[in-house]
Motif scaffolding. Structure first.
Motif, mmCIF file in Angstrom:
data_model
loop_
_atom_site.group_PDB
_atom_site.id
_atom_site.type_symbol
_atom_site.label_atom_id
_atom_site.label_comp_id
_atom_site.label_asym_id
_atom_site.label_seq_id
_atom_site.Cartn_x
_atom_site.Cartn_y
_atom_site.Cartn_z
ATOM 1 N N ARG A 81 52.608 77.400 34.702
ATOM 2 C CA ARG A 81 53.517 76.998 35.775
ATOM 3 C C ARG A 81 53.855 78.161 36.694
ATOM 4 N NH1 ARG A 81 58.219 75.431 31.564
ATOM 5 N NH2 ARG A 81 56.412 74.283 30.839
ATOM 6 N N GLY A 82 53.689 79.409 36.205
ATOM 7 C CA GLY A 82 53.952 80.566 37.050
ATOM 8 C C GLY A 82 53.065 80.575 38.290
ATOM 9 N N LEU A 83 51.810 80.133 38.142
ATOM 10 C CA LEU A 83 50.912 80.058 39.295
ATOM 11 C C LEU A 83 51.397 79.017 40.299
ATOM 12 C CD1 LEU A 83 47.435 80.301 37.505
ATOM 13 C CD2 LEU A 83 48.638 82.093 38.775
ATOM 14 N N ALA A 84 51.977 77.923 39.781
ATOM 15 C CA ALA A 84 52.536 76.908 40.671
ATOM 16 C C ALA A 84 53.746 77.463 41.422
ATOM 17 C CB ALA A 84 52.925 75.667 39.874
ATOM 18 N N PHE A 85 54.563 78.240 40.726
ATOM 19 C CA PHE A 85 55.734 78.832 41.378
ATOM 20 C C PHE A 85 55.302 79.856 42.436
ATOM 21 C CE2 PHE A 85 58.223 78.280 37.123
ATOM 22 C CZ PHE A 85 58.136 76.912 37.260
ATOM 23 N N ASP A 86 54.239 80.605 42.129
ATOM 24 C CA ASP A 86 53.737 81.597 43.092
ATOM 25 C C ASP A 86 53.272 80.940 44.389
ATOM 26 O OD1 ASP A 86 54.190 83.778 41.441
ATOM 27 O OD2 ASP A 86 52.172 83.767 40.582
ATOM 28 N N ALA A 87 52.838 79.682 44.296
ATOM 29 C CA ALA A 87 52.307 78.990 45.472
ATOM 30 C C ALA A 87 53.399 78.422 46.379
ATOM 31 C CB ALA A 87 51.379 77.862 45.030
ATOM 32 N N VAL A 88 54.661 78.434 45.931
ATOM 33 C CA VAL A 88 55.760 77.934 46.762
ATOM 34 C C VAL A 88 55.975 78.891 47.928
ATOM 35 C CG1 VAL A 88 58.242 77.431 46.830
ATOM 36 C CG2 VAL A 88 56.879 76.753 44.843
ATOM 37 N N THR A 89 55.999 78.373 49.143
ATOM 38 C CA THR A 89 56.100 79.205 50.339
ATOM 39 C C THR A 89 57.511 79.194 50.906
ATOM 40 O OG1 THR A 89 55.585 77.408 51.879
ATOM 41 C CG2 THR A 89 53.715 78.590 50.888
#
Length: 285
Positions: free
Chosen positions: A117-125
């Protein structure tokens, strides 16, 4: 007619396996259960669905695996009205899983990590954050979550933090609302384990923000950053399953707060939402 409040929820999505029995099993005991259910879960997903039920427009940033469980979770969230465009589907990974042993008033849980899920959070702009009115975060206080909270703070968006058994104090400094249960509040520095009101006030002073503490059958407390304290009782019930009750409470309080309701009304919303969840198996209807 006023526009629905837009909330970005950042947190986990699980595939829950809930086994129910009249009591929890003893060591080496084979106990016959009364019910078994599989359902979407996870604090982020549960709160997102709860906020939709409260009339908010909700977008979830999370992750699932590219497996059958992940597709079931996504479908269920979409059916409940959650915008899943920020949910990352990780091909080749399994969906995070939680196994819950539930005995109505008691609960034991094991979790198994899955999609990152960290990768999903990183994608939040920044644009994603500016597109909402409020950001709610739950999970490990990672750099990814810190970045999103900082983006929200810089964009002038309000933030709420679910502590969920973790020390979220480094995120709480930029949060308007902090959610924790009585056990978590009792673990803060200089807390008095026997006095929930003192603990709530102490937490609010430490984080310089409002703290909402759930106390099970005793209702909830709201301690403000300026020293005020509010108590809201709840209706006693014999819970069927406690899974997701705290997430439903958070959703009710956030929705009320975004609508400008006072602390007592917000807690009443949250407690009523939790009672709805406690009367059935699993966090979703």
């Amino acid at each position: 007619m006023s526009r629905a409040k837009r909330v970005l929820v950042v947190g986990g999505t699980n595939f829950d396996v809930i086994a129910q029995a009249e009591r929890l099993p003893l060591e080496h005991e084979k106990l016959r259960g009364t019910a078994c259910a599989v359902t979407p879960g996870g604090a982020g997903a549960n709160t997102a669905a709860g906020l939709v039920r409260q009339g908010c427009s909700v977008r979830l940033a999370s992750a699932v695996g590219g497996d059958t469980a992940g597709m079931m979770c996504l479908q269920a969230l979409r059916e409940r009205g959650v915008d899943t465009s920020l949910v990352r589907v990780e091909a080749g990974a399994r969906t995070s899983t939680a196994v819950v042993l539930s005995s109505g008033g008691g609960k034991r849980m094991m979790t198994f990590a899955g999609a990152d899920r960290g990768l999903a959070f990183d994608a939040v702009t920044e644009g994603d954050v500016r597109g909402c009115d409020h950001v709610h975060v739950v999970g490990e206080p990672t750099q990814a979550l810190r970045r999103i909270v900082a983006l929200a703070h810089g964009a002038g968006r309000s933030v709420s933090v679910e502590w969920n058994g973790r020390d979220m104090s480094d995120l709480a400094a930029k949060a308007s609302l902090n959610f924790m249960n009585a056990d978590e509040a009792a673990r803060v520095p200089q807390a008095s384990a026997a006095d929930a009101a003192t603990n709530a006030r102490r937490c609010a002073d430490l984080v310089s923000g409002d703290v909402i503490v759930t106390m099970g059958p005793e209702g909830a407390l709201w301690a403000t950053a300026d020293g005020q304290l509010f108590h809201q009782p709840t209706t006693p019930v014999d819970p069927v399953d406690r899974t997701g009750g705290g997430d439903a409470f958070d959703a009710g309080v956030i929705a009320g707060w975004l609508n400008g309701e006072p602390p007592a009304a917000c807690m009443r919303r949250g407690l009523d939402a939790a009672l709805h969840v406690l009367r059935k198996v699993g966090a979703h209807p």
